[in-house]
Design an enzyme around this catalytic site. Sequence first.
Site, PDB file in Angstrom:
ATOM      1  CG  HIS A 183     -15.677 -27.209   4.549  1.00 13.05           C
ATOM      2  ND1 HIS A 183     -14.864 -26.773   3.716  1.00 13.05           N
ATOM      3  CD2 HIS A 183     -16.068 -26.330   5.659  1.00 13.05           C
ATOM      4  CE1 HIS A 183     -15.431 -24.916   4.379  1.00 13.05           C
ATOM      5  NE2 HIS A 183     -15.772 -25.105   5.464  1.00 13.05           N
ATOM      6  CB  THR A 185     -12.842 -26.012   0.924  1.00 13.88           C
ATOM      7  OG1 THR A 185     -12.805 -26.438   1.254  1.00 13.88           O
ATOM      8  CG2 THR A 185     -12.484 -24.477   1.580  1.00 13.88           C
ATOM      9  CE  LYS A 186     -12.216 -31.361   2.323  1.00 13.29           C
ATOM     10  NZ  LYS A 186     -12.628 -30.057   2.518  1.00 13.29           N
ATOM     11  CG  ASN A 187     -13.323 -31.857  -6.216  1.00 13.83           C
ATOM     12  OD1 ASN A 187     -12.354 -31.492  -5.029  1.00 13.83           O
ATOM     13  ND2 ASN A 187     -12.913 -32.564  -7.079  1.00 13.83           N
TER      14      ASN A 187
END
Length: 373
Positions: A183, A185-187
């Site tokens: 997603h 929002t992830k790294n």
Amino acid sequence: MIPFNKPYLTGKETEYITDAVISGKISGNGKYTQKCQQFFETKFGFKKTLLTTSCTDALEMAAILIGIKEGDEVIIPSYTFVSTANAFVLRGAKIIFADSLPNHPNMDCSTLEALITSKTKAIVPVHYAGVACDMDTIMELAKKYNLFVVEDAAQAIDSYYTGKDGIKKPLGSIGHLAAFSFHETKNIIAGEGGMLVVNDEQFINRAEIIWEKGTNRSSFFRGEVDKYGWVDIGSSFLPSEIIAAFLWAQLENLENIQKIRKQHWDAYQSQLLSWAKVNEIELPFIPEYSTNNGHMFFIKCKNITQRTQIINKLKAKNTHSVFHYISLHSSPYYIEKHDGRILHNTDNFTDTLLRLPLFYELDVQTVINQILE
């Protein structure tokens, strides 16, 4: 304005997407899907990986694979995203919520054995903020009571656990199955996107069938069968090649992305130490058995009033900080189904945890200065 999150683009995403489109194979399980899956299997030693359209899909596949049915019980932390529970509730399971540790949102593994009954089918540890749960304890309980372990590693790419045997293992490689998220929002991101990891060989063949809508289509294209058909339940879990192409551009830059994110995390940790002590605020705790993958920097405020004040003061400086999960055991959907136990630590994190901005292009020093002011 400093946002809480800003997706980082390496510069190759559109190039690879264009290449995928020109190739004429964009429906999924093509060149870029194979490159991504091979990357994870080679770098982290996962036995089998399957890209999915989301981490939620990967968890739903896991629930099917371990045979969750009506009446089964699944132990998960209450402090997690709803997908962790939904995947198993959809199959008819009853969720048994575990409390968090006093100093970290991860499940308190010392409480797990008391939650196990004859109906328990699985434990689903969530590696919150990319920090490992106590996997030795969880796997020992799973072996003792014949349970499955599904790691919710949504936030845990490139993070590791060192067990009693002294061996450093990638998160997602320890349980029978694991689920990752890409997603935005992830790294490492693909907009949406996820991955199922299969570590138990008994699930490999069936996972591929479930992934391909319940058909043996993948076997057909490898020439293992002369025709393919409907052989099991399944759904359309695999992503398009456009998503996989985007993801590949990110994976090529994994080491650089991780390096910068960890630098931001370290800057927060070192420069906020005195401020936190004066204001009775707790900074993130990393157990000795876990690494830190720079996914999230959170603080634990003294109370909800203090947290609200910090959010508002940062907002006045055009910096966006956010709290996180609301305890699932007290959610409108599940409160009547919960067994009534009070989960003090989970509720405390619901009221006091605050996440600070953390992304590749962040001017972390400005945020630190704003907080210190």
